[in-house]
Design an enzyme around this catalytic site. Structure first.
Site, PDB file in Angstrom:
ATOM      1  N   ASP A 152       0.836  -1.204   0.000  1.00 28.27           N
ATOM      2  CA  ASP A 152       0.000   0.000   0.000  1.00 28.27           C
ATOM      3  C   ASP A 152       0.872   1.255   0.000  1.00 28.27           C
ATOM      4  OD1 ASP A 152      -2.231  -1.682   0.193  1.00 28.27           O
ATOM      5  OD2 ASP A 152      -2.097  -1.720   2.375  1.00 28.27           O
ATOM      6  N   HIS A 181      -5.573  -3.553   5.336  1.00 30.02           N
ATOM      7  CA  HIS A 181      -4.975  -3.932   4.045  1.00 30.02           C
ATOM      8  C   HIS A 181      -6.026  -4.460   3.081  1.00 30.02           C
ATOM      9  CE1 HIS A 181      -1.892  -5.048   1.230  1.00 30.02           C
ATOM     10  NE2 HIS A 181      -2.143  -6.339   1.319  1.00 30.02           N
TER      11      HIS A 181
END
Length: 333
Positions: A152, A181
């Site tokens: 990310d 996530h």
């Protein structure tokens, strides 16, 4: 200083390139590759690379997981099935939860002091599964358990630099990404971008969505042939290297963002009290040390827009976390 590293799920789409990248690390003296199929073949292939680490492959037969995990310093877990078109990370839960639980039982028995890095999705739920198994076995150390959310951060750096018109300078862009996530649990704190960048609200919202759902771009582009494997392997190897560097005594210069149990450090309590709701696990900025999490740092100031993103993330995360905890509670270990 060098270490024994284990990749569980080494023959998969993430496992193979991840193993290749770890073979290149001078911090790794022994690389153990485990999978239900093909791990010895992957090990034989990688073993021809002229770097110092010794590579061995293991299958389930003849207590392969036990032998792979013995004396491990770090265990990286990309095991499980990948996402397919139309699937969310939560769709993967029923399959991957059992896989991660069984691996965790092996870790508790044979590598209880290892750093454990969880890549298997859905990370929001699989990290609590590992934690609950280790708790039941009496070997849980929150400083040594990590959900790998580095991709990310990597995506945020890439996408923001592109939007700023400086695509070749993505390495220079550091963007905090906190939360979880998957989808809307991923919260990029774009107001803290370094070097600073000013985007209009429409561009800002577009960037947030792209960072949150970047994996969907890859799933769609691969047209049924897989998910984000190569970029995830890069991110996993990058984070594993950071953990090993810290364990070898190299002080952490920059925080790493990783999904941890907030009891890992006193700074976790401060973050929990600052969040718009309770969250036992959260991806936060951490300084790494010899024993894993050395310090959890504050998230810092956020805009009103980012506060709303955090509210959404926390509300979704609690369900994800509870799902993982309940799965272990209902399991026979």
């Amino acid at each position: 200083m060098s270490f024994k590293a284990v990749v569980v799920g080494a023959a998969g789409g993430i496992g193979q390139p991840l193993s290749l990248l770890l073979k290149q690390s001078t911090l790794v003296k022994e690389l153990a590759l485990y999978d239900v199929v093909n791990a010895p073949g992957v090990a034989a292939d990688i073993s021809h690379i002229n770097t110092p680490s010794i590579v061995k492959g293991y299958l389930p037969k003849d207590d392969g997981l036990q032998h792979a995990l013995k004396d491990a310093d770090i265990v990286v877990i990309p095991a499980g099935v990948p996402r397919k078109p139309g699937m969310t990370r939560d769709d993967l839960f029923n399959i991957n939860a059992s896989i991660v639980r069984d691996i965790s039982v092996g870790i508790a028995a044979h590598a209880p002091k290892a750093f454990v890095l969880v890549i298997s999705n859905p990370v929001n739920s699989t990290v609590p599964i590992v934690a609950e198994v280790l708790k039941k076995k009496g070997v849980f150390d929150p400083k040594r358990l990590f959900g790998v959310t580095t991709l990310d951060v990597v995506r945020a750096s890439t996408f923001v630099s592109e939007a700023a018109g400086k695509p070749t300078e993505s390495l220079e862009y550091r963007i905090p990404v906190v939360g979880g996530h998957s989808g809307e649990t991923i919260v990029p704190i774009l107001s803290q971008t370094q070097p600073s960048s000013n985007f209009d609200q429409s561009t800002l919202e577009g960037l947030v969505k792209r960072i949150q759902f970047g994996g969907d771009e890859v799933v769609k582009a691969k047209d049924g042939a897989g998910s984000a494997t190569l970029s995830m392997a890069f991110a996993g190897a990058r984070f594993a290297t950071a953990v090993l560097e810290a364990a070898s005594g190299k002080s952490s210069q920059q925080p790493e963002y990783t999904y941890v149990h907030l009891s890992a450090d006193a700074g976790g309590k401060e973050i929990e009290s600052s969040l718009p709701g309770k969250a036992e696990y959260f991806s936060v900025p951490v300084l790494l040390g010899k024993n894993g999490v050395e310090k959890i740092l504050p998230i810092g100031n956020t805009t009103d827009y980012e506060k709303k993103l955090l509210e959404t993330a926390v509300s979704q995360l609690n369900g994800n976390i509870s799902k993982g905890v309940s799965f272990v509670e209902s399991s026979k270990l």
